[in-house]
Design a protein around this motif. Structure first.
Motif, PDB file in Angstrom:
ATOM      1  N   PRO A  58      -0.194 -35.891 -10.454  1.00  0.00           N
ATOM      2  CA  PRO A  58      -1.430 -35.117 -10.617  1.00  0.00           C
ATOM      3  C   PRO A  58      -1.339 -34.241 -11.884  1.00  0.00           C
ATOM      4  O   PRO A  58      -0.315 -33.575 -12.123  1.00  0.00           O
ATOM      5  CB  PRO A  58      -1.480 -34.284  -9.339  1.00  0.00           C
ATOM      6  N   LEU A  59      -2.403 -34.360 -12.704  1.00  0.00           N
ATOM      7  CA  LEU A  59      -2.400 -33.626 -13.987  1.00  0.00           C
ATOM      8  C   LEU A  59      -2.822 -32.169 -13.751  1.00  0.00           C
ATOM      9  O   LEU A  59      -3.721 -31.885 -12.950  1.00  0.00           O
ATOM     10  CB  LEU A  59      -3.353 -34.292 -14.976  1.00  0.00           C
ATOM     11  N   SER A  60      -2.143 -31.324 -14.509  1.00  0.00           N
ATOM     12  CA  SER A  60      -2.511 -29.886 -14.382  1.00  0.00           C
ATOM     13  C   SER A  60      -3.820 -29.645 -15.150  1.00  0.00           C
ATOM     14  O   SER A  60      -4.264 -30.513 -15.912  1.00  0.00           O
ATOM     15  CB  SER A  60      -1.372 -29.032 -14.934  1.00  0.00           C
ATOM     16  N   LYS A  61      -4.367 -28.513 -14.924  1.00  0.00           N
ATOM     17  CA  LYS A  61      -5.640 -28.167 -15.584  1.00  0.00           C
ATOM     18  C   LYS A  61      -5.495 -28.211 -17.097  1.00  0.00           C
ATOM     19  O   LYS A  61      -6.367 -28.704 -17.840  1.00  0.00           O
ATOM     20  CB  LYS A  61      -6.074 -26.761 -15.124  1.00  0.00           C
ATOM     21  N   LYS A  62      -4.353 -27.726 -17.540  1.00  0.00           N
ATOM     22  CA  LYS A  62      -4.068 -27.665 -18.969  1.00  0.00           C
ATOM     23  C   LYS A  62      -3.963 -29.069 -19.567  1.00  0.00           C
ATOM     24  O   LYS A  62      -4.519 -29.357 -20.637  1.00  0.00           O
ATOM     25  CB  LYS A  62      -2.742 -26.898 -19.182  1.00  0.00           C
ATOM     26  N   GLN A  63      -3.274 -29.870 -18.819  1.00  0.00           N
ATOM     27  CA  GLN A  63      -3.083 -31.275 -19.274  1.00  0.00           C
ATOM     28  C   GLN A  63      -4.444 -32.005 -19.322  1.00  0.00           C
ATOM     29  O   GLN A  63      -4.738 -32.765 -20.239  1.00  0.00           O
ATOM     30  CB  GLN A  63      -2.108 -31.996 -18.336  1.00  0.00           C
ATOM     31  N   ARG A  64      -5.269 -31.754 -18.311  1.00  0.00           N
ATOM     32  CA  ARG A  64      -6.597 -32.372 -18.263  1.00  0.00           C
ATOM     33  C   ARG A  64      -7.437 -31.922 -19.465  1.00  0.00           C
ATOM     34  O   ARG A  64      -8.142 -32.708 -20.097  1.00  0.00           O
ATOM     35  CB  ARG A  64      -7.331 -32.005 -16.976  1.00  0.00           C
ATOM     36  N   GLU A  65      -7.331 -30.630 -19.756  1.00  0.00           N
ATOM     37  CA  GLU A  65      -8.088 -30.067 -20.895  1.00  0.00           C
ATOM     38  C   GLU A  65      -7.632 -30.694 -22.202  1.00  0.00           C
ATOM     39  O   GLU A  65      -8.444 -31.000 -23.092  1.00  0.00           O
ATOM     40  CB  GLU A  65      -7.886 -28.526 -20.923  1.00  0.00           C
ATOM     41  N   ALA A  66      -6.274 -30.903 -22.294  1.00  0.00           N
ATOM     42  CA  ALA A  66      -5.705 -31.513 -23.510  1.00  0.00           C
ATOM     43  C   ALA A  66      -6.274 -32.918 -23.721  1.00  0.00           C
ATOM     44  O   ALA A  66      -6.646 -33.302 -24.833  1.00  0.00           O
ATOM     45  CB  ALA A  66      -4.184 -31.572 -23.400  1.00  0.00           C
ATOM     46  N   ILE A  67      -6.406 -33.665 -22.575  1.00  0.00           N
ATOM     47  CA  ILE A  67      -6.962 -35.034 -22.653  1.00  0.00           C
ATOM     48  C   ILE A  67      -8.433 -34.984 -23.091  1.00  0.00           C
ATOM     49  O   ILE A  67      -8.871 -35.731 -23.962  1.00  0.00           O
ATOM     50  CB  ILE A  67      -6.821 -35.757 -21.301  1.00  0.00           C
ATOM     51  N   ARG A  68      -9.194 -34.023 -22.525  1.00  0.00           N
ATOM     52  CA  ARG A  68     -10.632 -33.903 -22.847  1.00  0.00           C
ATOM     53  C   ARG A  68     -10.801 -33.586 -24.335  1.00  0.00           C
ATOM     54  O   ARG A  68     -11.619 -34.189 -25.043  1.00  0.00           O
ATOM     55  CB  ARG A  68     -11.286 -32.800 -22.007  1.00  0.00           C
ATOM     56  N   THR A  69      -9.944 -32.712 -24.789  1.00  0.00           N
ATOM     57  CA  THR A  69     -10.018 -32.258 -26.183  1.00  0.00           C
ATOM     58  C   THR A  69      -9.700 -33.428 -27.111  1.00  0.00           C
ATOM     59  O   THR A  69     -10.398 -33.673 -28.107  1.00  0.00           O
ATOM     60  CB  THR A  69      -9.005 -31.106 -26.431  1.00  0.00           C
TER      61      THR A  69
END
Lengths: 248, 242
Positions: free
Chosen positions: A185-196
């Motif tokens: 499960p990806l952390s919020k930060k990791q998810r944001e990094a992917i979105r960015t």
């Protein structure tokens, strides 16, 4: 010693009378009786002969019937033997087919079993390799393996060639959301990094859905309308699997 | 001593004389006919027969066989005459076992009567078989010269028949009578036994000679038949070969 002629004549008459009487009361009945007996005996002999002939005829008929019966019996035996042979052949063929089917079934089961075993082994090997990789990466860097994996994945997105970027853009034109699968499960930060990263790549805001799929074995993949981009240790293990003949 | 039962006369009226010979003959005839009637009354034609019937059948078939053996093929035709001769003479002679019995065959009148019967029967049977000419032809056989000898033979053999039987039976009876006077205990018994044998033999001789004479008189017909048969066979053979 003289001849009395009256006595002579009387005796001649007496003799003739006696002859007639004996003929009437003795010879004729006796001869008739003998003749009748002979006739009866002849009749009986003829009857016996006739019965003998009939018996011989009956015996011949019986023998003939016996011969026919024997022939029929032989024919039936021959037919029965042929039928038995055919039946035997059929049963043998059936048994052979069943045996073959069973063999195939067993082979299949054995193969499936082998596959299952191999798959299990592949999973174990993958797990072991991942453990080794994880340990190695851990030893090499302070970041967790998942973090390294995400970093590699993001580098892969950034390093996409121009034609691949076009493909991804076209895939997103349909308005479909981008699916991101990860082992962990990806952390919020990791998810944001992917979105960015995706936003900077496509120059547009995309809807991204995240899902966890443990079978990916320490990896991340991105799917959108038929386009797939992934990085996983599984990809590196592929040649090993092929070398040991394991199907994933 | 009486030599013949003819001499014992019971009743006489001129030529007609009823003597012991005639009376004994009638008694014998009565017994023979009665016995025949009694036995043949219950004749059976199956295989189980009475012993009397068996004896009579043996007697009749034996006589029939003898007649055939002498040469008379149609024996049944002659059985009545020859069989009666034998039965009468044999029975008359066998009855000597009864004491006081005098056989009628010891009377020359009886034997002459029987011989005359044969003498008359021979040409009658011969004529019946061959016809008159056929029978008369036997007198000139083998040549015409033999005619007187054949006629003498015909008469003399009849005489011989009569005298032979009479002599034998009369002498037997006479010897027994004489011996009864000399040795009355055992010897007459032996002579009677011998007389029984002699009596049967004489009956046989008388009847067989009668058969031979009749056979000689009728043989011409048989010869002719045989010749005809042979000729027929030959002609059939020739026709076939053609």
């Amino acid at each position: 010693m003289k001849i009395d002629w009256f006595t002579v004549i009387a005796q001649i008459i007496n003799f003739l009378v006696l002859m007639w009487l004996l003929k009437h009361f003795l010879y004729r009945p006796i001869l008739a009786s003998i003749d009748e007996r002979e006739t009866n005996i002849k009749k009986q002999l003829l009857e016996a002969e006739s019965q003998k002939k009939e018996a011989a005829k009956a015996r011949d008929e019986f023998n003939h019937k016996n011969e026919i019966f024997d022939m029929e019996k032989d024919e039936l035996m021959r037919k029965a033997a042929i039928e038995a042979k055919n039946e035997g052949d059929r049963l043998r063929e059936e048994a052979r087919n069943e045996a073959n089917e069973l063999k195939e079934h067993l082979e299949k089961a054995f193969a499936e079993d082998q596959t299952i075993k191999n798959n299990g082994m592949a999973k174990r090997i993958k797990g072991e390799v991942l453990d080794i990789a994880r340990k190695t990466l851990k030893d090499l860097s302070s970041a967790s393996l998942e973090g390294q994996t995400l970093e590699v994945f993001l580098n892969k997105i950034n390093g996409l060639r121009a034609d691949e970027k076009v493909k991804l853009s076209k895939a997103l034109e349909g308005g479909e959301p981008i699916l991101v699968h990860s082992t962990f499960p990806l952390s919020k930060k990791q998810r944001e990094a992917i979105r960015t990263t995706v936003k900077s790549l496509l120059k547009t805001e995309a809807v991204i859905e995240f899902k966890t799929r443990p079978e990916l074995i320490n990896g991340i993949e991105m799917l959108s309308n038929g386009y797939r981009l992934s990085w996983s240790i599984k990809d590196y293990l592929k040649p090993l699997e092929e070398a040991v003949g394991i199907e994933s | 001593m009486e030599l013949s039962p003819d001499e014992t006369i019971f009743w006489q009226n001129g030529f007609i004389t009823i003597n012991l010979t005639l009376v004994t003959t009638w008694v014998l005839m009565f017994v023979l006919v009665l016995a025949s009637v009694l036995v043949t009354r219950k004749l059976r034609s199956d295989l189980k027969i009475s012993r009397w019937q068996c004896i009579l059948e043996m007697l009749v078939t034996g006589m029939n066989q003898q007649i055939k053996e002498v040469g008379l093929k149609k024996s049944e035709k002659f059985l009545g005459f020859i069989g009666t001769l034998f039965i009468f003479i044999a029975f008359a002679n066998l009855c000597i076992i009864f004491p006081g019995y005098e056989p009628p065959t010891s009377s020359l009148s009886t034997t002459v009567a029987l011989a005359l019967c044969v003498f008359l029967a021979t040409p009658l049977f011969g004529i019946a078989e061959n016809g008159v000419l056929g029978y008369l032809k036997t007198f000139i056989e083998p040549t015409f010269i033999m005619l007187p000898f054949n006629i003498i033979s015909e008469v003399s053999r009849t005489l011989a028949l009569a005298v032979r039987l009479f002599g034998n039976i009369m002498s037997g009876g006479l010897i027994v009578t004489i011996l009864l006077g000399i040795a009355p205990l055992f010897f007459p018994v032996l002579m009677t036994v011998l007389g029984l044998i002699t009596g049967v033999i004489q009956a046989y001789i008388f009847s067989i000679l009668a058969t031979v004479y009749i056979a000689a008189a009728t043989e011409e017909s048989d010869k002719k038949k045989a010749r005809t048969k042979k000729m027929k066979h030959k002609s059939i053979g020739v026709t076939n070969s053609k």
